[in-house]
Write a protein that holds these residues in place. Structure first.
Motif, PDB file in Angstrom:
ATOM      1  N   GLU A  37       0.823  -1.208   0.000  1.00 22.62           N
ATOM      2  CA  GLU A  37       0.000   0.000   0.000  1.00 22.62           C
ATOM      3  C   GLU A  37       0.858   1.260   0.000  1.00 22.62           C
ATOM      4  O   GLU A  37       0.507   2.262  -0.624  1.00 22.62           O
ATOM      5  CB  GLU A  37      -0.940  -0.014   1.198  1.00 22.62           C
ATOM      6  CG  GLU A  37      -2.038  -1.076   1.079  1.00 22.62           C
ATOM      7  CD  GLU A  37      -3.023  -1.008   2.224  1.00 22.62           C
ATOM      8  OE1 GLU A  37      -2.759  -0.253   3.185  1.00 22.62           O
ATOM      9  OE2 GLU A  37      -4.037  -1.712   2.176  1.00 22.62           O
ATOM     10  N   GLU A  40       2.191   1.758  -3.505  1.00 20.66           N
ATOM     11  CA  GLU A  40       1.170   2.217  -4.447  1.00 20.66           C
ATOM     12  C   GLU A  40       0.972   3.728  -4.393  1.00 20.66           C
ATOM     13  O   GLU A  40       0.615   4.351  -5.391  1.00 20.66           O
ATOM     14  CB  GLU A  40      -0.153   1.496  -4.172  1.00 20.66           C
ATOM     15  CG  GLU A  40      -0.130   0.022  -4.566  1.00 20.66           C
ATOM     16  CD  GLU A  40      -1.434  -0.681  -4.226  1.00 20.66           C
ATOM     17  OE1 GLU A  40      -2.259  -0.075  -3.503  1.00 20.66           O
ATOM     18  OE2 GLU A  40      -1.622  -1.819  -4.670  1.00 20.66           O
ATOM     19  N   LYS A  41       1.199   4.326  -3.217  1.00 15.59           N
ATOM     20  CA  LYS A  41       1.030   5.768  -3.077  1.00 15.59           C
ATOM     21  C   LYS A  41       2.000   6.541  -3.969  1.00 15.59           C
ATOM     22  O   LYS A  41       1.720   7.658  -4.394  1.00 15.59           O
ATOM     23  CB  LYS A  41       1.224   6.175  -1.613  1.00 15.59           C
ATOM     24  CG  LYS A  41       0.129   5.648  -0.680  1.00 15.59           C
ATOM     25  CD  LYS A  41       0.399   6.058   0.755  1.00 15.59           C
ATOM     26  CE  LYS A  41      -0.681   5.514   1.689  1.00 15.59           C
ATOM     27  NZ  LYS A  41      -0.433   5.873   3.110  1.00 15.59           N
ATOM     28  N   GLN A  78      -8.222   2.379 -11.514  1.00 15.02           N
ATOM     29  CA  GLN A  78      -9.312   2.790 -10.627  1.00 15.02           C
ATOM     30  C   GLN A  78      -8.815   3.672  -9.494  1.00 15.02           C
ATOM     31  O   GLN A  78      -9.520   4.573  -9.039  1.00 15.02           O
ATOM     32  CB  GLN A  78     -10.006   1.556 -10.035  1.00 15.02           C
ATOM     33  CG  GLN A  78     -10.896   0.813 -11.016  1.00 15.02           C
ATOM     34  CD  GLN A  78     -11.565  -0.396 -10.384  1.00 15.02           C
ATOM     35  OE1 GLN A  78     -12.025  -1.272 -11.068  1.00 15.02           O
ATOM     36  NE2 GLN A  78     -11.617  -0.445  -9.070  1.00 15.02           N
ATOM     37  N   LYS A  79      -7.601   3.393  -9.039  1.00 11.22           N
ATOM     38  CA  LYS A  79      -7.034   4.157  -7.937  1.00 11.22           C
ATOM     39  C   LYS A  79      -6.384   5.459  -8.410  1.00 11.22           C
ATOM     40  O   LYS A  79      -5.708   6.127  -7.637  1.00 11.22           O
ATOM     41  CB  LYS A  79      -5.997   3.301  -7.202  1.00 11.22           C
ATOM     42  CG  LYS A  79      -6.593   2.076  -6.518  1.00 11.22           C
ATOM     43  CD  LYS A  79      -5.500   1.220  -5.891  1.00 11.22           C
ATOM     44  CE  LYS A  79      -6.076  -0.028  -5.251  1.00 11.22           C
ATOM     45  NZ  LYS A  79      -5.020  -0.903  -4.673  1.00 11.22           N
ATOM     46  N   LYS A  80      -6.606   5.805  -9.678  1.00  9.88           N
ATOM     47  CA  LYS A  80      -6.122   7.059 -10.258  1.00  9.88           C
ATOM     48  C   LYS A  80      -4.603   7.149 -10.272  1.00  9.88           C
ATOM     49  O   LYS A  80      -4.024   8.243 -10.144  1.00  9.88           O
ATOM     50  CB  LYS A  80      -6.696   8.273  -9.517  1.00  9.88           C
ATOM     51  CG  LYS A  80      -8.216   8.285  -9.401  1.00  9.88           C
ATOM     52  CD  LYS A  80      -8.888   8.337 -10.761  1.00  9.88           C
ATOM     53  CE  LYS A  80     -10.406   8.391 -10.628  1.00  9.88           C
ATOM     54  NZ  LYS A  80     -11.086   8.392 -11.958  1.00  9.88           N
ATOM     55  N   ASN A 149      -8.553  -4.883  -3.392  1.00 13.18           N
ATOM     56  CA  ASN A 149      -7.771  -4.414  -2.249  1.00 13.18           C
ATOM     57  C   ASN A 149      -7.699  -5.485  -1.172  1.00 13.18           C
ATOM     58  O   ASN A 149      -8.698  -5.883  -0.602  1.00 13.18           O
ATOM     59  CB  ASN A 149      -8.403  -3.138  -1.659  1.00 13.18           C
ATOM     60  CG  ASN A 149      -8.426  -2.007  -2.669  1.00 13.18           C
ATOM     61  OD1 ASN A 149      -7.467  -1.837  -3.420  1.00 13.18           O
ATOM     62  ND2 ASN A 149      -9.505  -1.251  -2.702  1.00 13.18           N
TER      63      ASN A 149
END
Length: 288
Positions: A37, A40-41, A78-80, A149
């Motif tokens: 996670e 991914e940021k 989807q998570k832009k 997720n």
């Protein structure tokens, strides 16, 4: 002849089984220590260097075939996450796998494995940002996939063992198929045939091999033992690398899946990009 094929198959299969199991277990344990996670940021607003590095890292630690990469790509969109970073991951994920790269080093030599890794990494980054610069982000359809997720995975020896067994069930059969095909080529296909038609230094063999590989649905794990035998039989390394990258980076099933999330112009651009990556990589192997 078939007796030799059988014993060659047993030898190759045994070697690959030991290597694949041990490497998969080690990689599975290491994956439990990776904060997905947090990584991914960095794929949302990071600069190109950081984002591309993280995308390549995710491609390494998420060993997928070309088809199973698609749901992950949808989740990233989807998570832009930045389109260029997603494209880097799309191209790198099927061709970069630490387990298979280790097998490549053991069977084809570490120089080949390192050069393959560098070339596929560099070309994945270049192609990803080129598609972004050309405005292909507008060719992405709105697709929603639920249940992507899973949260941060913590280190767990029991889970690492379970993941290893799962990989043995899903990926290992392809490895054995590759060993079987490789042993048949080794024992049944005359060396003269391969050296005559595929062992020359003609430049056109590389793009032809790249074109042949794209319609195939071959995992990298299947191609490694086949490639080892083909090289041993006298096939030039350039065409071997071209067909290995193109057959792994694209396939007809994957194109069908991409057609559901991309408009046709991006699907065509994807195929041309895989062809370009495999051809240029094979050409560089040819010269080096």
């Amino acid at each position: 002849m078939w007796k030799d094929v059988f014993f060659d198959f047993l030898s190759i299969a045994l070697e690959l089984t030991v290597l694949f199991f041990l490497i998969s277990l080690v990689i599975s344990m290491l994956q439990g220590l990776i904060p997905y996670e947090k990584l991914e940021k960095y794929l949302v607003h990071s600069n190109k260097v950081v984002g591309a590095t993280v995308a390549i890292l995710l491609a390494f630690i998420t060993p997928f075939c070309s088809c199973s990469t698609i749901p992950i790509v949808v989740g990233m969109l989807q998570k832009k996450m930045r389109f260029g970073f997603v494209m880097v991951f799309l191209f790198a994920s099927p061709v970069l796998d630490p387990t298979i790269l280790t097998l490549m080093g053991a069977l084809l030599g570490w120089k080949v494995a390192v050069l393959y890794t560098v070339l596929t990494t560099v070309f994945s980054i270049i192609i990803g940002f080129t598609l972004e610069a050309l405005g292909f982000e507008s060719a992405v359809k709105k697709v929603i996939v639920k249940g992507l997720n899973e949260g941060v995975t913590k280190f767990n020896m029991k889970k690492a063992w379970a993941v290893t067994l799962s990989l043995m069930k899903t990926v290992y059969p392809y490895l054995i198929v590759g060993a079987l095909i490789g042993s048949i080529i080794h024992g049944a296909v005359p060396t003269g045939f391969i050296t005559t038609y595929f062992g020359g230094n003609e430049w056109w063999l590389i793009p032809v091999a790249a074109i042949i590989g794209i319609p195939l649905y071959i995992r990298l794990s299947t191609m490694i033992p086949i490639a080892q035998i083909m090289v041993a039989k006298g096939m030039a390394l350039g065409p071997v690398m071209a067909i290995m990258i193109s057959s792994t980076g694209a396939s007809l099933p994957e194109v069908a899946l991409l057609n559901s999330i991309f408009h046709k112009r991006l699907v065509v651009a994807f195929l041309l990009s895989v062809f370009t990556m495999s051809t240029l990589s094979g050409t560089l192997f040819y010269f080096i």
